[in-house]
Motif scaffolding. Sequence first.
Motif, PDB file in Angstrom:
ATOM      1  N   HIS A 169       0.884  -1.149   0.000  1.00 25.25           N
ATOM      2  CA  HIS A 169       0.000   0.000   0.000  1.00 25.25           C
ATOM      3  C   HIS A 169       0.933   1.213   0.000  1.00 25.25           C
ATOM      4  N   ASP A 190      -5.410   1.624  -8.181  1.00 21.17           N
ATOM      5  CA  ASP A 190      -5.544   0.392  -7.407  1.00 21.17           C
ATOM      6  C   ASP A 190      -5.648  -0.817  -8.321  1.00 21.17           C
ATOM      7  N   VAL A 247      -3.392  -0.109  -3.145  1.00 20.15           N
ATOM      8  CA  VAL A 247      -3.789   1.210  -3.637  1.00 20.15           C
ATOM      9  C   VAL A 247      -2.663   2.215  -3.420  1.00 20.15           C
TER      10      VAL A 247
END
Length: 180
Positions: free
Chosen positions: A124, A157, A162
């Motif tokens: 992430h 994403d 993401v």
Amino acid sequence: MKTAVLIVDGQVGLVDGMNVHAKDQVLHQIANVLTLAHQAGWEVIYIMDDDIGQGDATQSVIHPKITPAEADVVFHKTSTSAFFRTGLDEYLKSRGVEHVLIAGFKTEVCVDTTCRHAFSLGYHVTLVADAHSTSDRDELSATKIIQYHNANLHGLDNHEFVIEVQPLDDIKRRVVVSSN
């Protein structure tokens, strides 16, 4: 989710030598990112480009306004990605890091590439919107380049991971909320 901070190419030869847009403001924000990281107990990793300074030690060092703390780690790279042939991915995974917070220089080159590479490796990613910069190009101003990359990367994403782009103040609020 365990977080590490990546400071990309914050070296004197790039920051002072390439007419970086809003240099002092961005260095100040990166220093604030470092303060937050140390207070939150996040690992801080500096990524140094071995091409910067090309043998001139005064140019290849980390900028004095964002000097590493004793516990901070330094990785060296020879490409635009902090992950390509550096061992960074293995290092982060061995420490259980799942989220990387990214700041540094130059927006459209090493910062963008590092964000996308981290994302493709399963991290992430949060790009600190006000803690990265670049120089004007013939085609676009630095301001437009930064705005474009902030808009283009935010929300990218693959249904599992993401990239978020957030100003430092928003990140600080989340850290305070999550620690209560």
